[in-house]
Design a protein around this motif. Sequence first.
Motif, PDB file in Angstrom:
ATOM      1  N   LYS A 186       0.877  -1.189   0.000  1.00 59.32           N
ATOM      2  CA  LYS A 186       0.000   0.000   0.000  1.00 59.32           C
ATOM      3  C   LYS A 186       0.910   1.233   0.000  1.00 59.32           C
ATOM      4  O   LYS A 186       1.859   1.295   0.786  1.00 59.32           O
ATOM      5  CB  LYS A 186      -0.862  -0.049   1.269  1.00 59.32           C
ATOM      6  CG  LYS A 186      -1.610   1.214   1.565  1.00 59.32           C
ATOM      7  CD  LYS A 186      -2.602   1.029   2.680  1.00 59.32           C
ATOM      8  CE  LYS A 186      -1.983   1.034   4.062  1.00 59.32           C
ATOM      9  NZ  LYS A 186      -2.989   1.050   5.129  1.00 59.32           N
ATOM     10  N   SER A 242      -7.648  -1.413   7.723  1.00 52.19           N
ATOM     11  CA  SER A 242      -8.581  -1.260   8.839  1.00 52.19           C
ATOM     12  C   SER A 242      -9.449  -2.491   9.043  1.00 52.19           C
ATOM     13  O   SER A 242      -9.677  -2.915  10.171  1.00 52.19           O
ATOM     14  CB  SER A 242      -9.446  -0.025   8.618  1.00 52.19           C
ATOM     15  OG  SER A 242     -10.196  -0.164   7.428  1.00 52.19           O
ATOM     16  N   GLY A 287      -4.327  -3.341   2.959  1.00 45.34           N
ATOM     17  CA  GLY A 287      -5.677  -3.807   3.280  1.00 45.34           C
ATOM     18  C   GLY A 287      -6.267  -4.561   2.106  1.00 45.34           C
ATOM     19  O   GLY A 287      -5.535  -5.037   1.229  1.00 45.34           O
ATOM     20  N   THR A 322      -5.251  -3.435  -1.372  1.00 49.68           N
ATOM     21  CA  THR A 322      -3.968  -3.889  -1.926  1.00 49.68           C
ATOM     22  C   THR A 322      -4.130  -5.259  -2.582  1.00 49.68           C
ATOM     23  O   THR A 322      -3.481  -5.560  -3.579  1.00 49.68           O
ATOM     24  CB  THR A 322      -2.890  -3.891  -0.817  1.00 49.68           C
ATOM     25  OG1 THR A 322      -2.947  -2.621  -0.157  1.00 49.68           O
ATOM     26  CG2 THR A 322      -1.504  -4.101  -1.364  1.00 49.68           C
TER      27      THR A 322
HETATM   28  N1  LIG Z   1       0.490  -1.084  -4.727  1.00 49.39           N
HETATM   29  C1  LIG Z   1      -0.429  -0.145  -4.868  1.00 49.39           C
HETATM   30  N2  LIG Z   1      -0.303   0.831  -5.778  1.00 49.39           N
HETATM   31  C2  LIG Z   1      -1.243   1.791  -5.925  1.00 49.39           C
HETATM   32  N3  LIG Z   1      -2.349   1.861  -5.187  1.00 49.39           N
HETATM   33  C3  LIG Z   1      -2.536   0.917  -4.263  1.00 49.39           C
HETATM   34  C4  LIG Z   1      -1.583  -0.142  -4.045  1.00 49.39           C
HETATM   35  N4  LIG Z   1      -2.031  -0.928  -3.052  1.00 49.39           N
HETATM   36  C5  LIG Z   1      -3.198  -0.388  -2.664  1.00 49.39           C
HETATM   37  N5  LIG Z   1      -3.493   0.712  -3.388  1.00 49.39           N
HETATM   38  C6  LIG Z   1      -4.689   1.545  -3.223  1.00 49.39           C
HETATM   39  O1  LIG Z   1      -4.588   2.197  -1.968  1.00 49.39           O
HETATM   40  C7  LIG Z   1      -5.875   2.310  -1.386  1.00 49.39           C
HETATM   41  C8  LIG Z   1      -5.834   1.859   0.067  1.00 49.39           C
HETATM   42  O2  LIG Z   1      -5.328   0.549   0.156  1.00 49.39           O
HETATM   43  P1  LIG Z   1      -5.838  -0.502   1.203  1.00 49.39           P
HETATM   44  O3  LIG Z   1      -7.308  -0.717   1.052  1.00 49.39           O
HETATM   45  O4  LIG Z   1      -4.976  -1.690   1.054  1.00 49.39           O
HETATM   46  O5  LIG Z   1      -5.522   0.184   2.578  1.00 49.39           O
HETATM   47  P2  LIG Z   1      -6.490   0.726   3.673  1.00 49.39           P
HETATM   48  O6  LIG Z   1      -7.518   1.609   3.022  1.00 49.39           O
HETATM   49  O7  LIG Z   1      -5.617   1.329   4.717  1.00 49.39           O
HETATM   50  O8  LIG Z   1      -7.104  -0.583   4.266  1.00 49.39           O
HETATM   51  P3  LIG Z   1      -8.621  -1.032   4.392  1.00 49.39           P
HETATM   52  O9  LIG Z   1      -9.082  -1.218   2.962  1.00 49.39           O
HETATM   53  O10 LIG Z   1      -8.600  -2.305   5.168  1.00 49.39           O
HETATM   54  O11 LIG Z   1      -9.332   0.065   5.086  1.00 49.39           O
HETATM   55  C9  LIG Z   1      -6.814   1.478  -2.254  1.00 49.39           C
HETATM   56  O12 LIG Z   1      -7.603   2.352  -3.011  1.00 49.39           O
HETATM   57  C10 LIG Z   1      -5.923   0.684  -3.149  1.00 49.39           C
HETATM   58  O13 LIG Z   1      -6.459   0.499  -4.448  1.00 49.39           O
END
Ligand SMILES: Nc1ncnc2c1ncn2[C@@H]1O[C@H](COP(=O)(O)OP(=O)(O)OP(=O)(O)O)[C@@H](O)[C@H]1O
Length: 520
Positions: A214, A308, A283, A286
């Motif tokens: 992420k 989260s 999350g 990813t």
């Molecule tokens: N390697 C990557 N490159 C670009 N964008 C990414 C990458 N990994 C994740 N993202 C984007 O980043 C955003 C957040 O990622 P992720 O959902 O994994 O984290 P989070 O929001 O902290 O966790 P959760 O979804 O559990 O709340 C998403 O929109 C996802 O598409």
Amino acid sequence: MAPSKNNSSENVSMSCSLPENGFIGPLSPLFSEKAVHELLQPPVLGSDDHLIEFSEALRTVAKALRRAAEGKASAQAEAAEWKRKYELERARSLQLEYKEQACGGHQGDFRDVQTDNSINQPALCNVEQPERCCGRNGICSHDVLRDGEPSSNSRVLRKASFKLSWYCKGEQSDQHKHDIVSFERGNITTAERSSKQISLKWESHPQTVLILTKPNSISVQILCIELVRWLREQKKLAIYVEPRVKMELLTESSYFGFLETWKDEKEISLLHTKVDLVVTLGGDGTVLWAASMFKGPVPPVVPFSLGSLGFMTPFHSEHYKECLESILKGPISITLRHRLLCHVIRDAAKNEYDTEEPILVLNEVTIDRGISSFLTNLECYCDNSFVTCVQGDGLILSTTSGSTAYSLAAGGSMVHPQVPGILFTPICPHSLSFRPLILPEHVTLRVQVPFNSRSSAWASFDGKDRKKLEAGDALVCSMAPWPVPTACQVDSTSDFLHSIHEGLHWNLRKTQSFDGPRDS
Ligand SMILES: Nc1ncnc2c1ncn2[C@@H]1O[C@H](COP(=O)(O)OP(=O)(O)OP(=O)(O)O)[C@@H](O)[C@H]1O
Ligand SMILES: NC(=O)c1ccc[n+]([C@@H]2O[C@H](COP(=O)([O-])OP(=O)(O)OC[C@H]3O[C@@H](n4cnc5c(N)ncnc54)[C@H](O)[C@@H]3O)[C@@H](O)[C@H]2O)c1
């Protein structure tokens, strides 16, 4: 009447005189008006302790009974499964035996068969050329029908033979075929269950890992550095990362010069041929990102939770060494997460499929009204049969993995990710009777913006890449042949249940106490 501290000694003495089971029968001399009155008083310390202790004891007994019942049910299920396997095996070996006999000069000279159901019909099948009667897409009942006890009746009687075949429109759908039914003595039974737990066993050691992270997260970056060092130094693996990550790590230290990456889309399209395992740090988003990088087959994905909620990320990042040790060693339980293959078909295009690249989604494709304030008007077809017209905010076509995401928020059911189906969930329909549907995996869905629509619609794919659909344009969607295999912490079912308990607090409610009104 309010309880007074004065009657506490009376209560204590009464609780001492209760029978051992703690209940007073209606005929008991203790069941006097006074006793009733005393019982109705809120309990004070002594009797309260007694009741709490008793209720705890009852709960322990209930738990033990439940565990015993669960154990019994699982043993019964296992026994039934073994019995089913035995029956299948037996049917198969008898079938072979008869085939051998038939080949030894008895072709066409079948024995009389009395089937279980005593429904008997003449034989029709040619053993030498079974494909002539069954074709290559079906299961023939004739072979199995030869299985059975010789009839005492001299007439040649047997059950009507039949075949089951998979009806496919064109050869393109062949990749979806499974043998899911079989015949046992002419009766249709389930042969393979598509939702069985799948296990992955390495035949040679994994050599190359792709790590996807992420962006913009310090904790993810720190873990990524640790993980890269460990995989390189302890496990001697080749490691791929995204160009962005390689730059970030090289800024930290020149040590990371060994990291491999890619330059363009073409190299990304070849990644699946080089990578044995994908590790995601983030999350659910990813995991969606990782899936979107593979437009065809996907290597097994090990998702570590640094987000989260984490419905698709069962692994805890603190235990990454133990987790990866056991995954690299194998065998591992995996969930095959189905994806949807989506085509946007432009009305202006000359041929279907000649316009834009198809898009694969792991969660869902959404067709909504975008910034328009008009209702969407979407005509939906399933294998060319009209389904309905969506008038509301839009429609979600979701995989079962996506059933806990947007579709859930729009009122769709939660479905185990291993169930092969497509969820058809409206978003705020302007109709009281529009309930969500779950359709089988083999259907093709077409969502059309009709020419009389007041506005255009917007399609988005796993919450990304919005595309405008003008009147006359359509979105066609079917199950993709390339699922995303994600490693399980325990197994598909435990992980799914754990995610809905932890992520959604599904059906969390205080347990009712045992004391209160009950059936007599
Ligand atoms: N390697 C990557 N490159 C670009 N964008 C990414 C990458 N990994 C994740 N993202 C984007 O980043 C955003 C957040 O990622 P992720 O959902 O994994 O984290 P989070 O929001 O902290 O966790 P959760 O979804 O559990 O709340 C998403 O929109 C996802 O598409
Ligand atoms: N009203 C809603 O609930 C709503 C609205 C828009 C998008 N979404 C979902 O967000 C997804 C995109 O996720 P993102 O992380 O890239 O965006 P994001 O960062 O905006 O996160 C969206 C949330 O959805 C959760 N999520 C994603 N996939 C899930 C799944 N399979 N099961 C349960 N929860 C899941 C994530 O954990 C995150 O909390 C879309 O595919 C869509 O399903 C939901």
